[in-house]
Write a protein that holds these residues in place. Sequence first.
Motif, PDB file in Angstrom:
ATOM      1  N   TYR A 147       0.848  -1.190   0.000  1.00 24.84           N
ATOM      2  CA  TYR A 147       0.000   0.000   0.000  1.00 24.84           C
ATOM      3  C   TYR A 147       0.880   1.236   0.000  1.00 24.84           C
ATOM      4  O   TYR A 147       2.054   1.197   0.403  1.00 24.84           O
ATOM      5  CB  TYR A 147      -0.900   0.051   1.234  1.00 24.84           C
ATOM      6  CG  TYR A 147      -1.958  -1.025   1.266  1.00 24.84           C
ATOM      7  CD1 TYR A 147      -3.200  -0.820   0.660  1.00 24.84           C
ATOM      8  CD2 TYR A 147      -1.721  -2.239   1.907  1.00 24.84           C
ATOM      9  CE1 TYR A 147      -4.171  -1.801   0.708  1.00 24.84           C
ATOM     10  CE2 TYR A 147      -2.691  -3.216   1.955  1.00 24.84           C
ATOM     11  CZ  TYR A 147      -3.921  -2.986   1.357  1.00 24.84           C
ATOM     12  OH  TYR A 147      -4.877  -3.941   1.414  1.00 24.84           O
ATOM     13  N   SER A 158       4.186   1.147  -3.724  1.00 18.35           N
ATOM     14  CA  SER A 158       3.513   0.026  -3.066  1.00 18.35           C
ATOM     15  C   SER A 158       4.041  -1.305  -3.584  1.00 18.35           C
ATOM     16  O   SER A 158       4.168  -2.278  -2.837  1.00 18.35           O
ATOM     17  CB  SER A 158       2.002   0.135  -3.280  1.00 18.35           C
ATOM     18  OG  SER A 158       1.687  -0.010  -4.646  1.00 18.35           O
ATOM     19  N   SER A 160      -0.240  -5.281  -5.474  1.00 16.54           N
ATOM     20  CA  SER A 160      -0.010  -3.847  -5.268  1.00 16.54           C
ATOM     21  C   SER A 160      -1.349  -3.130  -5.337  1.00 16.54           C
ATOM     22  O   SER A 160      -2.004  -3.127  -6.390  1.00 16.54           O
ATOM     23  CB  SER A 160       0.938  -3.293  -6.344  1.00 16.54           C
ATOM     24  OG  SER A 160       1.056  -1.885  -6.207  1.00 16.54           O
ATOM     25  N   ARG A 161      -1.761  -2.519  -4.223  1.00 14.58           N
ATOM     26  CA  ARG A 161      -3.046  -1.818  -4.187  1.00 14.58           C
ATOM     27  C   ARG A 161      -2.874  -0.311  -4.068  1.00 14.58           C
ATOM     28  O   ARG A 161      -3.823   0.412  -3.805  1.00 14.58           O
ATOM     29  CB  ARG A 161      -3.883  -2.339  -3.019  1.00 14.58           C
ATOM     30  CG  ARG A 161      -4.329  -3.781  -3.262  1.00 14.58           C
ATOM     31  CD  ARG A 161      -5.189  -4.276  -2.163  1.00 14.58           C
ATOM     32  NE  ARG A 161      -5.536  -5.693  -2.392  1.00 14.58           N
ATOM     33  CZ  ARG A 161      -6.001  -6.497  -1.454  1.00 14.58           C
ATOM     34  NH1 ARG A 161      -6.148  -6.053  -0.205  1.00 14.58           N
ATOM     35  NH2 ARG A 161      -6.303  -7.736  -1.753  1.00 14.58           N
ATOM     36  N   SER A 162      -1.668   0.165  -4.160  1.00 14.75           N
ATOM     37  CA  SER A 162      -1.378   1.607  -4.235  1.00 14.75           C
ATOM     38  C   SER A 162      -2.066   2.368  -3.089  1.00 14.75           C
ATOM     39  O   SER A 162      -1.826   2.071  -1.921  1.00 14.75           O
ATOM     40  CB  SER A 162      -1.808   2.147  -5.599  1.00 14.75           C
ATOM     41  OG  SER A 162      -1.405   3.489  -5.740  1.00 14.75           O
ATOM     42  N   THR A 163      -2.925   3.317  -3.416  1.00 11.10           N
ATOM     43  CA  THR A 163      -3.555   4.182  -2.391  1.00 11.10           C
ATOM     44  C   THR A 163      -4.910   3.669  -1.928  1.00 11.10           C
ATOM     45  O   THR A 163      -5.619   4.368  -1.204  1.00 11.10           O
ATOM     46  CB  THR A 163      -3.719   5.606  -2.942  1.00 11.10           C
ATOM     47  OG1 THR A 163      -4.518   5.548  -4.122  1.00 11.10           O
ATOM     48  CG2 THR A 163      -2.371   6.227  -3.253  1.00 11.10           C
ATOM     49  N   ASN A 174      -7.626   1.663   0.260  1.00  3.63           N
ATOM     50  CA  ASN A 174      -7.768   1.268   1.677  1.00  3.63           C
ATOM     51  C   ASN A 174      -6.728   1.959   2.574  1.00  3.63           C
ATOM     52  O   ASN A 174      -5.927   1.303   3.221  1.00  3.63           O
ATOM     53  CB  ASN A 174      -7.646  -0.252   1.802  1.00  3.63           C
ATOM     54  CG  ASN A 174      -8.073  -0.739   3.168  1.00  3.63           C
ATOM     55  OD1 ASN A 174      -8.804  -0.046   3.870  1.00  3.63           O
ATOM     56  ND2 ASN A 174      -7.619  -1.912   3.534  1.00  3.63           N
ATOM     57  N   SER A 206      -0.158   4.855   6.225  1.00  2.82           N
ATOM     58  CA  SER A 206      -0.704   4.092   5.097  1.00  2.82           C
ATOM     59  C   SER A 206       0.389   3.414   4.281  1.00  2.82           C
ATOM     60  O   SER A 206       0.095   2.577   3.411  1.00  2.82           O
ATOM     61  CB  SER A 206      -1.523   5.021   4.199  1.00  2.82           C
ATOM     62  OG  SER A 206      -2.656   5.507   4.893  1.00  2.82           O
TER      63      SER A 206
END
Length: 561
Positions: free
Chosen positions: A489, A503, A528-531, A533, A545
């Motif tokens: 994240y 991420s 990889s969910r980046s920004t 959640n 985060s």
Amino acid sequence: MSDMSTPGGAEAFEKIKSLLLGDVSRRLEETAQRVEKLDDRVGDEKKMSVSTGDALIDAFRRAEEKHPRDLSNAMAPSVVSIIRSEIKNSKDMMVEALYPIMGRLVTSAVAGAFRDLVESLNARIDALVSANSWRLRLRAMATGRSMAEVALAEAESGRLKRALLLERGSGRLLAIWPEAEEGVEGGNADLESGMIAAITEFATNVYADKGGELRMLDIGSGKVFLRASPRVIVAGEFGGELSGQRGKRLDEAFLSIVELHEKEEDACTPAAIGGLLSDALAEGPAKPKSKTPVLIFGAALAGLVVWFSWEPVLHAYREWRIRGAYEEAMASHPALAQYPLRLDIEHKDGRVVLRGLAANDAEPQAILESVTRFAEPYRVEREVQIVALASQTQQDLRAGETRAAATLQEAQAQIEALRGELKETRAALDRLAGEHDAPRAKLQRFVENFAVFFSESDTLLDPAATAARLDELASLLKASDSGLRVVGYADDVGATVSSRSASRKRADKIVAMLVERGVPRNRLALVSRSTLNPIADSTLDTIRSRRVSFELPYAGEFDVR
């Protein structure tokens, strides 16, 4: 003439010498002895001090025995002057020195005498049975004091024991009322006058800035009222309590004595002082005593007698009625006479109880029904045991055995059923415990509470703690033979492309660290969910985060290619 050198001439010379100079020689010898004695006493400064002290002590002792009043008058000005000087120069020291000694001695003496008097009065008052003693008891209860103190206060209320007129400053006694009898010394009047003068001056000096003047001294068994002018002090010693009206009249009389002395000193004699005080102490016309207090006291006493005797009389009447009804009911059931029955009346608890043994329930119940109407407002209770006949007892025993056997069988069946349920419950608990301790369950609990945090890009925030936790995660993965998603994240600061790249770098770094710890790469899925959640406020702690978390895969997820 014979020669002096001869023995006979020497004797003749001594005889002539003794005849002519004998008297002079004796006087010279006596004078020499007196000079030697005087030298022994006052030969030096130390001897002279000792002699002078002894002589002064003897002189003061003789003066005190033969002329005490003259000695007091002579010493009083000097003593008062010394006390005033010492008070003026060292007030604090005088207070600290005199108060603990004089105050303690005076208080102890007065308290001891007053205690003896109170004990004596208590002993006499306790023996009284008159209405006056009850009046004293009621007044003592109302005021919180003992009967002796109340009686003493009434007996001594407003009684003037002695009045003194003394010179202010020196403390010299000018007049005393009532006068001492002829041939009898004035007791401690001279000492008392000196002490009153000294205390008055002390109080005046201490409270001079406040314009204060000492008006009263409390001596325990009474009070000393003081009124003063620049020249004289009038002191009156009273016993007990002084009413407000009489106190006002005596205050006016004291001021009249002071004014009389200021106008005409010679006219201020003990007789004149006694006349002014007698007028002030004169009682008004006696009022006829009212019989109302006696009637009230009698009515109250009668009420108390009725109050205390009412309850015993009422109990006796109720018991007479209940006993009569019980005896009449027992007479109508003669079969009960062979059984031990008794009726107990408990007035304190307000109940009537029939106790004992009987052959059946009907007859004791009939007895209670007959007594209930006369026992009101008491409640009627029964504590009677039923005694059966021998044949009935055997039948009851056999029936009881049958019922007991049936109950035992039913209980055994219930116990077996409970054992089966307990066995099933124990098996279920074992299964739950096995599932809880299974490797996959442990892995599930671990990944739900573990994440790796980063500061910048793929820089670990706490490398040492992360390494230790990854060791534990690798062990659980190898033991469970399960796969794992490694999810990276980023925060929402910066461009979307840079956040996605950061991420992925973080997830890739954790995958590499797990592979280093022996976890097969094909059991790890990098996500990889980046920004997506975020777990921090975008305007505050966005750094939280920046993390990598872990998820267990679905069944068959790693088989999909």
